[in-house]
Scaffold this motif. Structure first.
Motif, mmCIF file in Angstrom:
data_model
loop_
_atom_site.group_PDB
_atom_site.id
_atom_site.type_symbol
_atom_site.label_atom_id
_atom_site.label_comp_id
_atom_site.label_asym_id
_atom_site.label_seq_id
_atom_site.Cartn_x
_atom_site.Cartn_y
_atom_site.Cartn_z
ATOM 1 N N ARG A 28 15.780 2.459 9.614
ATOM 2 C CA ARG A 28 15.031 3.702 9.791
ATOM 3 C C ARG A 28 14.102 3.944 8.617
ATOM 4 N N TRP A 29 14.603 3.711 7.394
ATOM 5 C CA TRP A 29 13.761 3.900 6.208
ATOM 6 C C TRP A 29 12.629 2.882 6.171
ATOM 7 N N CYS A 30 12.906 1.647 6.573
ATOM 8 C CA CYS A 30 11.854 0.626 6.577
ATOM 9 C C CYS A 30 10.747 0.994 7.543
ATOM 10 N N ARG A 31 11.116 1.535 8.701
ATOM 11 C CA ARG A 31 10.084 1.954 9.663
ATOM 12 C C ARG A 31 9.247 3.100 9.106
ATOM 13 N N LYS A 32 9.883 4.022 8.420
ATOM 14 C CA LYS A 32 9.135 5.146 7.860
ATOM 15 C C LYS A 32 8.195 4.684 6.749
ATOM 16 N N ILE A 33 8.668 3.760 5.922
ATOM 17 C CA ILE A 33 7.826 3.268 4.832
ATOM 18 C C ILE A 33 6.639 2.487 5.386
ATOM 19 N N LEU A 34 6.901 1.620 6.384
ATOM 20 C CA LEU A 34 5.806 0.849 6.972
ATOM 21 C C LEU A 34 4.830 1.744 7.715
ATOM 22 N N GLY A 35 5.320 2.867 8.228
ATOM 23 C CA GLY A 35 4.431 3.801 8.904
ATOM 24 C C GLY A 35 3.597 4.629 7.961
ATOM 25 N N HIS A 36 3.970 4.652 6.678
ATOM 26 C CA HIS A 36 3.206 5.390 5.662
ATOM 27 C C HIS A 36 2.296 4.379 4.960
ATOM 28 N N HIS A 37 1.031 4.339 5.364
ATOM 29 C CA HIS A 37 0.151 3.254 4.941
ATOM 30 C C HIS A 37 -0.125 3.277 3.442
ATOM 31 N N SER A 38 -0.343 4.445 2.866
ATOM 32 C CA SER A 38 -0.627 4.503 1.431
ATOM 33 C C SER A 38 0.590 4.079 0.617
ATOM 34 N N MET A 39 1.778 4.438 1.081
ATOM 35 C CA MET A 39 2.988 4.010 0.374
ATOM 36 C C MET A 39 3.167 2.500 0.479
ATOM 37 N N THR A 40 2.881 1.938 1.657
ATOM 38 C CA THR A 40 2.968 0.493 1.819
ATOM 39 C C THR A 40 2.020 -0.222 0.873
ATOM 40 N N LEU A 41 0.800 0.297 0.755
ATOM 41 C CA LEU A 41 -0.164 -0.289 -0.186
ATOM 42 C C LEU A 41 0.350 -0.201 -1.617
ATOM 43 N N GLY A 42 0.914 0.948 -1.983
ATOM 44 C CA GLY A 42 1.458 1.099 -3.332
ATOM 45 C C GLY A 42 2.608 0.154 -3.604
ATOM 46 N N VAL A 43 3.483 -0.025 -2.616
ATOM 47 C CA VAL A 43 4.624 -0.940 -2.784
ATOM 48 C C VAL A 43 4.132 -2.371 -2.980
ATOM 49 N N VAL A 44 3.106 -2.772 -2.217
ATOM 50 C CA VAL A 44 2.584 -4.139 -2.333
ATOM 51 C C VAL A 44 1.976 -4.359 -3.722
ATOM 52 N N ILE A 45 1.146 -3.419 -4.185
ATOM 53 C CA ILE A 45 0.507 -3.582 -5.498
ATOM 54 C C ILE A 45 1.546 -3.555 -6.610
ATOM 55 N N LEU A 46 2.442 -2.567 -6.558
ATOM 56 C CA LEU A 46 3.461 -2.455 -7.603
ATOM 57 C C LEU A 46 4.396 -3.655 -7.599
ATOM 58 N N GLY A 47 4.793 -4.104 -6.412
ATOM 59 C CA GLY A 47 5.668 -5.270 -6.336
ATOM 60 C C GLY A 47 5.004 -6.521 -6.875
ATOM 61 N N THR A 48 3.705 -6.671 -6.617
ATOM 62 C CA THR A 48 2.976 -7.838 -7.133
ATOM 63 C C THR A 48 2.919 -7.813 -8.652
ATOM 64 N N ILE A 49 2.609 -6.646 -9.226
ATOM 65 C CA ILE A 49 2.523 -6.536 -10.686
ATOM 66 C C ILE A 49 3.886 -6.786 -11.316
ATOM 67 N N MET A 50 4.939 -6.232 -10.724
ATOM 68 C CA MET A 50 6.278 -6.439 -11.276
ATOM 69 C C MET A 50 6.693 -7.900 -11.183
ATOM 70 N N LEU A 51 6.358 -8.549 -10.074
ATOM 71 C CA LEU A 51 6.704 -9.973 -9.924
ATOM 72 C C LEU A 51 5.961 -10.820 -10.941
ATOM 73 N N LEU A 52 4.677 -10.549 -11.142
ATOM 74 C CA LEU A 52 3.911 -11.296 -12.137
ATOM 75 C C LEU A 52 4.449 -11.062 -13.545
ATOM 76 N N ALA A 53 4.863 -9.813 -13.812
ATOM 77 C CA ALA A 53 5.415 -9.513 -15.138
ATOM 78 C C ALA A 53 6.725 -10.260 -15.374
ATOM 79 N N MET A 54 7.587 -10.303 -14.368
ATOM 80 C CA MET A 54 8.866 -11.001 -14.529
ATOM 81 C C MET A 54 8.677 -12.510 -14.683
ATOM 82 N N LEU A 55 7.669 -13.043 -14.011
ATOM 83 C CA LEU A 55 7.430 -14.486 -14.058
ATOM 84 C C LEU A 55 6.444 -14.886 -15.153
ATOM 85 N N ALA A 56 6.085 -13.953 -16.025
ATOM 86 C CA ALA A 56 5.079 -14.236 -17.055
ATOM 87 C C ALA A 56 5.409 -15.460 -17.904
#
Length: 307
Positions: A28-56
């Motif tokens: 249910r939460w995943c559907r709500k998050i995917l339905g919130h487009h700006s939040m989905t965009l934020g999760v993608v950008i933030l997740g990418t930056i965090m992944l790059l930082a961890m793999l630095a």
């Protein structure tokens, strides 16, 4: 002999949807998050930056501290005289810009997360105590909050950092001691509403102590609203760290910091503007993504509460 009517045949064939289990909380939460487009965009950008930082340490093309003055101020690859060896160019000391950006993300995220954990511990503790006990404790906490709100965060941080000296630990402690007011306000308000709830009265009737009630009954109900506050405060802490580093009172060289990279490149902004544009844009993207996630969590939790 019993005859089969159309209605009985329809009921025998149609699935009993009322007997199907309801979807769990995670789908249910995943559907709500995917339905919130700006939040989905934020999760993608933030997740990418965090992944790059961890793999630095694994993906960084060069040592972020290695200097080579003979290769100073090499432009990015999309400009003339760019080099594939340094995709985002080099700074005034010949250090690889991409490597320093990757390690700078680790510094910014670490300061943001740890300082908010410290400030959240202070604010939540004071807020729960004030909201649960009320009376003199509430009056004392309200006075402390009023004193804190009367002090501008950036000016106090600048003054204390200039006295103590800048470093990662100093920045974390300063921000942790200055950014707890929102945690206090939210936790105090929610606790004040919950203390009269029926499940709190039932816990008291069963002989539960005040400490048990605050830890086991009240704190779990604070996770939702305080998660939203934490995301917004992380973005605030990252911006304050960049400001202090830009002014020379935060992270000290040669440690990579996005605010420090902007400060080091300001002397070349008219001739090589990319030296401040690259860290500035990445910093803006990080703060924007955190704010999008925070706003999305607020909207999603509000919808969940109405449903």
């Amino acid at each position: 002999m019993k005859t089969l009517t159309a209605e009985t045949m329809k009921n025998s064939v149609a699935p009993h949807t009322d007997l199907l289990p309801e979807p769990g909380p995670w789908p249910r939460w995943c559907r709500k998050i995917l339905g919130h487009h700006s939040m989905t965009l934020g999760v993608v950008i933030l997740g990418t930056i965090m992944l790059l930082a961890m793999l630095a340490p694994l993906i960084s093309p060069h040592d972020p501290y290695a200097q080579d003055v003979s290769h100073r101020l090499i432009p990015p690859i999309w400009q003339q005289k760019g080099s594939w060896e340094h995709l985002l160019g080099t700074d005034k000391l010949g250090r690889d810009y991409l490597s320093r950006l990757l390690y700078g993300a680790r510094v910014s995220l670490t300061i943001g997360l740890v300082s908010v954990m410290l400030s959240g511990s202070i604010g939540i503790t004071l807020g729960v105590l004030a909201g649960y006990f009320g009376g003199r404790i509430d009056a004392l906490v309200s006075y402390i909050l009023t004193v804190r709100l009367a002090m501008p965060v950036i000016l106090v941080a600048l003054a204390l950092a200039s006295l103590v000296g800048g470093s990662v630990k100093v920045v974390i402690v300063l921000l942790g001691l200055l950014l707890w007011d929102r945690f206090l306000i939210v936790s105090r308000s929610v606790t004040h509403q919950l203390r009269e709830a029926e499940f709190i009265a039932a816990a008291k009737t069963l002989g539960a102590s005040s400490l048990f009630i605050m830890l086991r009954e009240i704190l779990p109900n604070l996770i939702g609203p305080l998660t939203v506050v934490a995301t917004l405060e992380i973005a605030h802490a990252i911006l304050l760290e960049a400001t202090l580093s830009f002014l020379g009172l935060g992270v000290q060289p040669p440690m990579p910091s996005w605010g420090l990279m902007v400060a080091e490149g300001k002397a070349y902004m008219f001739f090589q503007p990319w030296v401040i544009l690259i860290p500035g844009v990445v910093l803006a993207l990080l703060v924007l993504s955190i704010n999008l996630v925070g706003d999305g969590l607020r909207d999603v939790t509000a919808l969940d509460g109405r449903n």
